[in-house]
Scaffold this motif. Structure first.
Motif, short mmCIF file in Angstrom:
data_model
loop_
_atom_site.label_atom_id
_atom_site.label_comp_id
_atom_site.label_asym_id
_atom_site.label_seq_id
_atom_site.Cartn_x
_atom_site.Cartn_y
_atom_site.Cartn_z
N ALA A 1 21.78 -8.84 -4.66
CA ALA A 1 21.30 -8.78 -3.28
C ALA A 1 22.22 -7.84 -2.51
O ALA A 1 23.38 -7.64 -2.88
CB ALA A 1 21.31 -10.16 -2.64
N VAL A 2 21.68 -7.26 -1.44
CA VAL A 2 22.42 -6.22 -0.71
C VAL A 2 22.34 -6.50 0.79
O VAL A 2 21.29 -6.88 1.31
CB VAL A 2 21.86 -4.82 -1.02
N LEU A 3 23.47 -6.30 1.47
CA LEU A 3 23.57 -6.48 2.91
C LEU A 3 24.23 -5.24 3.50
O LEU A 3 25.34 -4.86 3.10
CB LEU A 3 24.41 -7.72 3.23
N VAL B 1 17.01 2.55 -7.13
CA VAL B 1 18.20 1.78 -7.48
C VAL B 1 18.18 0.36 -6.89
O VAL B 1 18.90 -0.52 -7.38
CB VAL B 1 19.47 2.55 -7.05
N LEU B 2 17.36 0.12 -5.87
CA LEU B 2 17.24 -1.22 -5.28
C LEU B 2 15.88 -1.86 -5.56
O LEU B 2 15.50 -2.80 -4.85
CB LEU B 2 17.48 -1.16 -3.77
N LYS B 3 15.18 -1.40 -6.54
CA LYS B 3 13.83 -1.90 -6.81
C LYS B 3 13.82 -3.41 -6.96
O LYS B 3 14.54 -3.98 -7.78
CB LYS B 3 13.27 -1.25 -8.07
N ASP B 4 12.99 -4.05 -6.12
CA ASP B 4 12.79 -5.51 -6.14
C ASP B 4 14.03 -6.30 -5.75
O ASP B 4 14.03 -7.54 -5.90
CB ASP B 4 12.29 -5.97 -7.51
N LYS B 5 15.06 -5.65 -5.24
CA LYS B 5 16.27 -6.39 -4.84
C LYS B 5 16.16 -6.78 -3.37
O LYS B 5 15.90 -5.92 -2.52
CB LYS B 5 17.53 -5.55 -5.07
N ALA C 1 13.76 -0.97 -2.05
CA ALA C 1 14.33 -2.28 -1.74
C ALA C 1 13.29 -3.20 -1.13
O ALA C 1 12.36 -2.76 -0.46
CB ALA C 1 15.49 -2.11 -0.75
N ASP C 2 13.45 -4.49 -1.37
CA ASP C 2 12.68 -5.53 -0.68
C ASP C 2 13.42 -5.79 0.62
O ASP C 2 14.34 -6.60 0.69
CB ASP C 2 12.61 -6.77 -1.57
#
Length: 214
Positions: free
Chosen positions: A89-91, A122-126, A164-165
């Motif tokens: 997960a990314v913030l 690079v953030l696919k579905d994350k 990203a999601d």
């Protein structure tokens, strides 16, 4: 599982974006108390401004002819892309500066694009949360409507390129409490502050739940 967090404020001790991101992270930590959080503080520990140019020019130069600086830049780009790749997960906490994206964040994004590949999601579905803070008001009908040239760029990179999601939390009027001439906006600023904190707590729970379901 792990959370990767970016902060781009140049004023960490009084950062409106960090405050909202902290609320997101607090909810994440309640759900995943043992999960590591990897962080980069781009505002206080900026990446080299010439790194992207060095990495890019190296791509057009035979490897034996790379300078030490080009090799270091290429390795940095690869490292930054890998940080996102291994995140669950990314913030991202990114203030609006001079109506545009933080130069420190832009350098980071350019290097990630180089390191991952221009078309690599690079953030696919994350699950990813973007905290975007702004000193003034940029909503429809307000004097600075259309002047925010940061958030649209961030959406383009995070969603259209990296897939990203994405959840976006925006807090405006962050300068109202301290800026002469903005006194009449302070009540509205306080309301928007509370609104952003509620959205941050909600987003943190959603972020934690999304990772738990993977």
């Amino acid at each position: 599982m792990n959370l990767f967090r970016i902060d781009a404020s140049i004023l960490p001790g009084a950062s409106a974006s960090a405050e909202i991101a902290d609320a997101v992270q607090a909810e994440w930590a309640l759900a995943h108390p043992a999960a590591p959080v990897e962080r980069r503080h781009l505002g206080t520990a900026p990446l080299p401004a010439d790194a992207w140019a060095l990495a890019t020019t190296a791509a057009f130069t035979p490897a034996p002819e790379h300078t030490p600086a080009q090799r270091e830049a290429g390795a940095l780009a690869t490292e930054l892309a890998a940080e996102l790749d291994r995140a669950d997960a990314v913030l991202l906490a990114v203030p609006l500066y001079n109506y545009g994206v933080s130069q420190h964040f832009k350098t980071w994004a350019d290097l990630v694009i180089h390191g991952a590949g221009a078309a690599t999601p690079v953030l696919k579905d994350k699950p990813t949360v973007l905290v975007a803070t702004k000193g003034g008001g940029y909503r429809p009908g307000e004097p600075r409507e259309g002047w925010d040239h940061s958030t649209p760029y961030l959406r383009r990179v995070l969603v259209d390129i990296w897939q990203a999601d994405l959840t976006v939390i925006e807090r405006e009027l962050t300068l109202a409490a301290t800026t002469p001439g903005m006194e009449e906006l302070r009540d509205e600023a306080a309301r928007r502050h509370d609104e952003a904190l509620r959205a941050a707590r909600d987003a943190g729970r959603v972020l934690a739940d999304a990772v738990a379901r993977v």
